[in-house]
Design a protein around this motif. Sequence first.
Motif, PDB file in Angstrom:
ATOM      1  N   GLY A 145       0.791  -1.217   0.000  1.00  0.00           N
ATOM      2  CA  GLY A 145       0.000   0.000   0.000  1.00  0.00           C
ATOM      3  C   GLY A 145       0.821   1.263   0.000  1.00  0.00           C
ATOM      4  N   THR A 146       2.035   1.190  -0.517  1.00  0.00           N
ATOM      5  CA  THR A 146       2.925   2.346  -0.537  1.00  0.00           C
ATOM      6  C   THR A 146       2.854   3.069  -1.878  1.00  0.00           C
ATOM      7  N   SER A 147       3.301   4.303  -1.863  1.00  0.00           N
ATOM      8  CA  SER A 147       3.296   5.118  -3.068  1.00  0.00           C
ATOM      9  C   SER A 147       4.362   4.643  -4.047  1.00  0.00           C
ATOM     10  N   MET A 148       4.121   4.918  -5.316  1.00  0.00           N
ATOM     11  CA  MET A 148       5.111   4.616  -6.356  1.00  0.00           C
ATOM     12  C   MET A 148       6.209   5.667  -6.403  1.00  0.00           C
ATOM     13  N   HIS A 149       6.036   6.746  -5.648  1.00  0.00           N
ATOM     14  CA  HIS A 149       6.987   7.858  -5.689  1.00  0.00           C
ATOM     15  C   HIS A 149       7.869   7.844  -4.447  1.00  0.00           C
ATOM     16  N   CYS A 150       9.155   7.970  -4.688  1.00  0.00           N
ATOM     17  CA  CYS A 150      10.135   7.956  -3.601  1.00  0.00           C
ATOM     18  C   CYS A 150      10.551   9.390  -3.268  1.00  0.00           C
ATOM     19  N   ARG A 151      10.499   9.734  -1.982  1.00  0.00           N
ATOM     20  CA  ARG A 151      10.867  11.082  -1.542  1.00  0.00           C
ATOM     21  C   ARG A 151      12.371  11.204  -1.295  1.00  0.00           C
ATOM     22  N   GLU A 152      12.997  10.091  -0.947  1.00  0.00           N
ATOM     23  CA  GLU A 152      14.421  10.114  -0.596  1.00  0.00           C
ATOM     24  C   GLU A 152      14.941   8.688  -0.592  1.00  0.00           C
ATOM     25  N   HIS A 196      23.793 -11.618  -1.115  1.00  0.00           N
ATOM     26  CA  HIS A 196      23.250 -10.265  -1.191  1.00  0.00           C
ATOM     27  C   HIS A 196      23.748  -9.572  -2.454  1.00  0.00           C
ATOM     28  N   CYS A 197      22.812  -8.972  -3.194  1.00  0.00           N
ATOM     29  CA  CYS A 197      23.168  -8.259  -4.429  1.00  0.00           C
ATOM     30  C   CYS A 197      23.023  -6.751  -4.279  1.00  0.00           C
ATOM     31  N   SER A 198      21.906  -6.315  -3.723  1.00  0.00           N
ATOM     32  CA  SER A 198      21.670  -4.882  -3.565  1.00  0.00           C
ATOM     33  C   SER A 198      20.604  -4.665  -2.511  1.00  0.00           C
ATOM     34  N   SER A 199      20.567  -3.439  -1.980  1.00  0.00           N
ATOM     35  CA  SER A 199      19.573  -3.118  -0.960  1.00  0.00           C
ATOM     36  C   SER A 199      19.508  -1.611  -0.784  1.00  0.00           C
ATOM     37  N   GLY A 200      18.496  -1.174  -0.058  1.00  0.00           N
ATOM     38  CA  GLY A 200      18.367   0.243   0.215  1.00  0.00           C
ATOM     39  C   GLY A 200      17.094   0.525   0.989  1.00  0.00           C
ATOM     40  N   ARG A 201      16.955   1.779   1.399  1.00  0.00           N
ATOM     41  CA  ARG A 201      15.752   2.252   2.080  1.00  0.00           C
ATOM     42  C   ARG A 201      15.205   3.433   1.282  1.00  0.00           C
ATOM     43  N   LEU A 202      13.920   3.381   0.991  1.00  0.00           N
ATOM     44  CA  LEU A 202      13.271   4.411   0.187  1.00  0.00           C
ATOM     45  C   LEU A 202      12.186   5.085   1.025  1.00  0.00           C
ATOM     46  N   ARG A 203      12.303   6.391   1.197  1.00  0.00           N
ATOM     47  CA  ARG A 203      11.299   7.113   1.987  1.00  0.00           C
ATOM     48  C   ARG A 203      10.055   7.325   1.127  1.00  0.00           C
ATOM     49  N   VAL A 204       8.965   6.750   1.569  1.00  0.00           N
ATOM     50  CA  VAL A 204       7.714   6.792   0.800  1.00  0.00           C
ATOM     51  C   VAL A 204       6.546   7.087   1.733  1.00  0.00           C
ATOM     52  N   GLU A 205       5.395   7.303   1.129  1.00  0.00           N
ATOM     53  CA  GLU A 205       4.163   7.491   1.881  1.00  0.00           C
ATOM     54  C   GLU A 205       3.200   6.358   1.551  1.00  0.00           C
TER      55      GLU A 205
END
Length: 209
Positions: A145-152, A196-205
Amino acid sequence: MNPAHVRAHLAGHPWLAEAHAGNRGALLLLNLSGHAALRLHGRHSLLTTLQTHLDAHTPHAMYQLRLLDAAPGELSPPAVDRWLDTSRPDGALALAEHEHDGHWTISLQLPLELVHFDDHFQQAPVLPGVLQVGWALALAAPRLGTSMHCREMEALKFQRLLRPGDRVELGLRFESDDDDATRGKLHFSYHLDGAHCSSGRLRVERAHG
């Protein structure tokens, strides 16, 4: 041109496990050597080599050649021609998925003919990092239920290359902010054969509605 003759000529190439010929082109299933050649030289070079091989047996046979991800079973020449009219894939194939306590794991296969490999890079195809981020956002949206747009974006790490034909696992989970449950971070990670290949944290709404 006789499709049976074309099929016989192509099937004898050391990179191919199967060949299915139509009136306008052929569908090719690579063996292990073919997969290695694709990763080393890229799709354009591989298909050019196979076209040259075909020309040696049937001069001026400008067939359209396409790669198969899996054995399709027996295909008639008209069925091959219809397949040739389909667009090349622009996304990964979801094979399976499961959820546990809000953590999603999705098994994905990277198509051999993924269009994004052409530009990144033509002679050494590698899945772009920006595409990995985009897929994480797109696949998380209907599940978390998260947005398709990443803020950061935070803590992005790309440690292992993803190549044509790889079967990877994408892990997704959403961690909401302490002060606002509608905002938070989408955690994603890609693994190949447990590595592990890749990872990250995406700030979303959270998506509205």
